[in-house]
Design an enzyme around this catalytic site. Structure first.
Site, PDB file in Angstrom:
ATOM      1  CD  GLU A 158      -2.753  -1.260   2.489  1.00  0.00           C
ATOM      2  OE1 GLU A 158      -2.596  -0.433   3.403  1.00  0.00           O
ATOM      3  OE2 GLU A 158      -3.649  -2.125   2.506  1.00  0.00           O
ATOM      4  CD  GLU A 265      -4.400  -8.121   1.960  1.00  0.00           C
ATOM      5  OE1 GLU A 265      -5.274  -7.481   2.575  1.00  0.00           O
ATOM      6  OE2 GLU A 265      -3.218  -7.760   1.911  1.00  0.00           O
TER       7      GLU A 265
END
Ligand code: GLA
Length: 360
Positions: A158, A265
């Site tokens: 991220e 995920e």
């Protein structure tokens, strides 16, 4: 005498059927078997999942594992030079003993980072050279410990800013290290285990504007010769997103860089995406209606159909958590609101979504 025996036998037969019924799915091939010619199917776990019926479910259904939290920098090196290996060792041993592949997650992130890492001995913000040394020590120690066991690492998580006008997130990592945060992290990981596949991992990777910023970042890193082998698309999705069109476009765009693609995920929230944390409103419903279950199954069918179409570039699809018994989405973004984002229900039984992705 005989009729009595007959009654007893009938009763026993009935009992067996009732007990066995919920477990019938277990006599079906597991997800990993259904997808053996496509890609490994993974699951994110904590040590609490590694015993009893959850462990049995994991062994039956999955052939890849990710530590949900245990391998992150904060939990694994809470104090400088003091590593907490207990949980990660347990997860790695469980996987190795059961022939399950392991994805490492993650080596650098702006969250779950220990506070000490940015503070020098004088109590002030550390210099670039000190922080680089700390990053190197961390990555080298963790990657070396599991060398040959962890086949892929999410090196950086991220790093792209939420603001579309910016590129890299203005985290302390970036403020102190600049672009070297990424460049060096990948280099250190590669030096520690040259065989490991190294990934950049992020969310909202299918939104065209973020997709392009990620694409530009990765293209630039590759042009500099940074050892990066793939992109992790987190896939925290919902019943509304992503569209089939955006999903396909994202896969093709990243694959055009020659990168491997992993969905790292995956979960499908039953609520529309909300970015900010908020309190639960009075009377807010969290009932998983048959309509929602059907919609979820349809969406799972849609995304897995696309995954199968792109099996040449997709090398892993991992679910974030084992079953609806526990999901991180029960707490986020609305604390205490139950969510039902996975393929197995709170009793670990397959949901409609399970059949939707296995019957094709
Ligand atoms: C991000 C991280 C994961 C996890 C989830 C929420 O996606 O990459 O490790 O923390 O948030 O559980």
């Amino acid at each position: 005498m005989l009729p009595n025996l007959f009654k007893k036998l009938t009763f026993l037969l009935l009992l067996c059927t009732v007990v066995a019924l919920p477990h019938l799915a277990f006599s079906q091939p597991g997800l990993k078997d259904v997808y053996k010619d496509y890609f490994p199917i993974g699951v994110a776990v904590g040590t609490r999942n590694l015993s009893g019926e959850e462990a049995a479910l994991i062994k039956k259904q999955f052939n890849s594992i990710t530590a949900e939290n245990a391998m992150k920098m904060g939990p694994i090196q809470p104090e400088e030079g003091k590593f907490y290996w207990k949980d990660t060792d347990a997860i790695v041993s469980f996987a190795v003993e059961n022939g399950i592949k392991i994805r490492g997650h993650n080596l650098g992130w702006h969250e779950q980072t220990p506070k000490w890492i940015f503070i020098g001995k004088d109590g002030k913000t550390v210099s670039k050279s000190v922080l680089l040394q700390r990053l190197k020590d961390h990555i080298t120690t963790v990657v070396s410990r599991y060398k040959g066991k962890i086949y892929a690492w999410d090196v950086i998580n991220e790093a792209i800013d939420d603001d579309p006008s910016k590129s890299l997130r203005q985290s302390p990592w970036y403020q102190i290290l600049g672009d070297d945060f990424l460049v060096k992290a990948f280099e250190y990981a590669h030096a520690a285990d040259p065989e490991a596949q190294l990934f950049y991992n992020d969310y909202n990777t299918e939104f065209p504007e973020k997709r392009e910023r990620i694409y530009t970042l990765l293209k630039g890193l590759l042009a500099k010769g940074v050892p990066i082998h793939g992109i992790g698309l987190q896939a925290h999705w919902s019943l509304q997103e992503p569209s089939a069109e955006n999903l396909r476009a994202a896969i093709e765009r990243y694959a055009s860089l020659g990168l491997k693609i992993q969905f790292t995920e995956l979960d499908l929230s039953i609520y529309p995406w909300e970015k900010n944390k908020r309190a639960r409103r009075t009377g807010e419903s969290d009932v998983f209606t048959p309509e929602l279950e059907q919609q979820q199954a349809d969406r799972y069918a849609m995304v897995f159909k696309i995954f199968r179409e792109y099996k040449d570039v997709i090398t892993n699809v991992t679910f974030w958590n084992v079953s609806d018994r526990y999901s991180w989405l029960d707490e986020y973004p609305v604390r205490g609101r139950k969510n039902y984002p996975l393929l197995f229900d709170t009793k670990l039984q397959p949901k409609k979504a399970f059949w939707a992705v296995t019957k094709f």
